[in-house]
Enzyme design. Structure first.
Site, short mmCIF file in Angstrom:
data_model
loop_
_atom_site.label_atom_id
_atom_site.label_comp_id
_atom_site.label_asym_id
_atom_site.label_seq_id
_atom_site.Cartn_x
_atom_site.Cartn_y
_atom_site.Cartn_z
N ARG A 137 1.02 -1.50 0.37
CA ARG A 137 -0.45 0.38 -0.14
C ARG A 137 0.72 1.26 0.30
NH1 ARG A 137 -3.42 3.23 3.98
NH2 ARG A 137 -2.48 1.45 5.29
N LYS A 138 2.61 1.11 -0.39
CA LYS A 138 2.63 2.14 -0.02
C LYS A 138 3.45 2.61 -1.36
CE LYS A 138 6.43 0.16 3.58
NZ LYS A 138 7.47 0.24 3.64
N THR A 139 1.80 3.85 -2.11
CA THR A 139 2.10 4.09 -3.74
C THR A 139 1.66 5.57 -3.26
OG1 THR A 139 -0.46 4.31 -3.06
CG2 THR A 139 0.65 1.87 -3.81
#
Length: 300
Positions: A137-139
Site C-alpha cells: 500500500r506504499k503508493t
C-alpha cells in the site's frame, strides 16, 4: 480469451482521475495552447527505452477528455525495444500539447512498474515458484489506481488496495489493542466472514498466536530468508490452511532466496517506490524532421 485489464476501472472513476490530473497541470490559461492554435495535427508516441508498455487506459482517457484520438501500434503488456513508434495521437494542436506531459508522466511511471513486475514474475517462473509476488500500500497519493494497475500488467499481485480491502493488523494496531488475540477478535467483529485478516509478526510466538486467534494470513516481517523458511515450515505443519507472506527489506537481488514451498506471498514496496521509469516522448509529425529527437553533437 484473456480479459482486458482496463475493464477493472469504472469509466466514471477513470474520467474523474484524469480530469484531476489535467486540472493540476492547466489550472487557468494555457498560453502555449494559444500559440499553436487549433490546427489538426498528428503526434507520434515514441518508446525510447526498454520496458513493458502499461497505462494505456489512462493515456487514452487523458486525450479523450481533450477531444483527441489515440491509435496504438503496440498492445499493452508488450515489450518495447527503443526507438519504436508506440502510438499516434490525432487532434487539435493545442489539445495534444495540453495532454502531452500528463500522459507521458503517467505512462512512463505505470510502464516502469509493469517492467519491474514482469522481470520478477519471470524470475519466479525460472525458480518454479508457484507463490505470488505482491506490491504494497506504499503508493503515490493520487496515483494509486494507476500504480496498482501497473502491477497487474506486470503479472504481480496488487496486495490490498486500501484500508477497506483487507484487515491488516500491524504493530501499532496490536500495541493499541493490547494483544494479537484481542486485535484479531476486534477485527473479526467488524470484518465478518468475507474479509481476510492478516497479522504482521516478528517472532514464532506472535505468528502462532495470530494463527490460533484466526488470522487468515501471517506476515513474517523483516525475517532473513533462512529464518522465514524455517518458521513457515513449522507454521504450515500446525496450520495447513494458513497463508504466509514474507515482507520487509526484500529487493530484486534477494527475492529469489524467499521462494520456497511454504511461503505463499513475497511482497516488496520497491514495486511502487523507487522504480525506474520508462522513457517516452510525444512528437508532432513534420515532414523532414526526425521525431526521435537525436542527441545534438558537435560538428566535426
Amino acid at each position: 480469451m484473456q480479459a482486458n485489464l482496463s475493464t477493472l476501472i469504472p469509466p466514471p472513476e477513470l474520467k474523474s482521475i484524469v480530469r484531476a490530473w489535467l486540472e493540476e497541470d492547466i489550472p487557468s490559461f494555457d498560453y502555449g495552447g494559444y500559440v499553436v492554435g487549433e490546427k489538426q495535427e498528428r503526434a507520434v508516441l515514441l518508446g525510447k527505452s526498454q520496458g513493458v508498455l502499461a497505462g494505456v487506459p489512462f493515456f487514452n482517457a487523458i486525450f479523450e477528455e481533450l477531444g483527441c484520438t489515440v491509435q496504438w501500434n503496440v498492445s499493452e503488456g508488450s515489450s518495447l525495444e527503443p526507438v519504436c513508434r508506440v502510438a499516434t495521437v490525432k487532434g487539435k494542436a493545442c489539445h495534444i500539447l495540453q495532454g502531452e506531459r500528463t500522459a507521458l508522466n503517467c505512462i512512463a511511471r505505470v510502464s516502469g512498474i509493469a517492467t519491474v513486475g514482469s522481470l520478477l514474475t519471470e524470475l519466479a517462473r525460472q525458480f518454479n515458484w508457484s507463490g505470488r509476488i505482491a506490491g504494497t500500500r506504499k503508493t503515490t497519493p493520487g496515483f494509486r489506481v494507476a500504480e496498482k494497475y501497473g502491477l497487474l500488467v506486470g503479472g504481480v499481485d496488487t496486495h490490498r488496495y486500501d484500508l477497506s480491502s483487507m484487515i491488516m493488523l500491524k504493530d501499532n494496531h496490536i500495541w493499541s489493542a493490547g494483544s494479537i488475540t484481542q486485535a484479531v477478535k476486534n477485527a473479526k467483529k467488524v470484518g465478518g466472514f468475507s474479509t481476510k485478516i492478516e497479522v504482521e509478526c516478528r517472532s514464532k510466538e506472535h505468528a502462532v498466536e495470530a494463527a490460533t486467534a484466526g488470522a487468515d494470513v501471517v506476515m513474517l516481517d523483516n525475517f532473513q530468508a533462512e529464518a522465514a523458511h524455517e518458521l513457515a515450515r513449522d507454521l504450515k505443519q500446525q496450520f495447513p490452511q494458513l497463508l504466509i507472506e514474507a515482507s520487509g527489506g526484500i529487493t530484486e537481488d534477494t527475492i529469489s532466496t524467499y521462494f520456497g514451498p511454504n511461503i505463499d506471498i513475497v511482497s516488496m514496496s520497491r514495486l511502487t517506490q523507487g522504480y525506474a521509469v520508462i522513457d517516452f516522448s510525444l512528437k508532432i509529425q513534420k515532414e523532414g524532421i526526425d521525431p526521435s529527437n537525436p542527441t545534438v553533437a558537435v560538428n566535426s
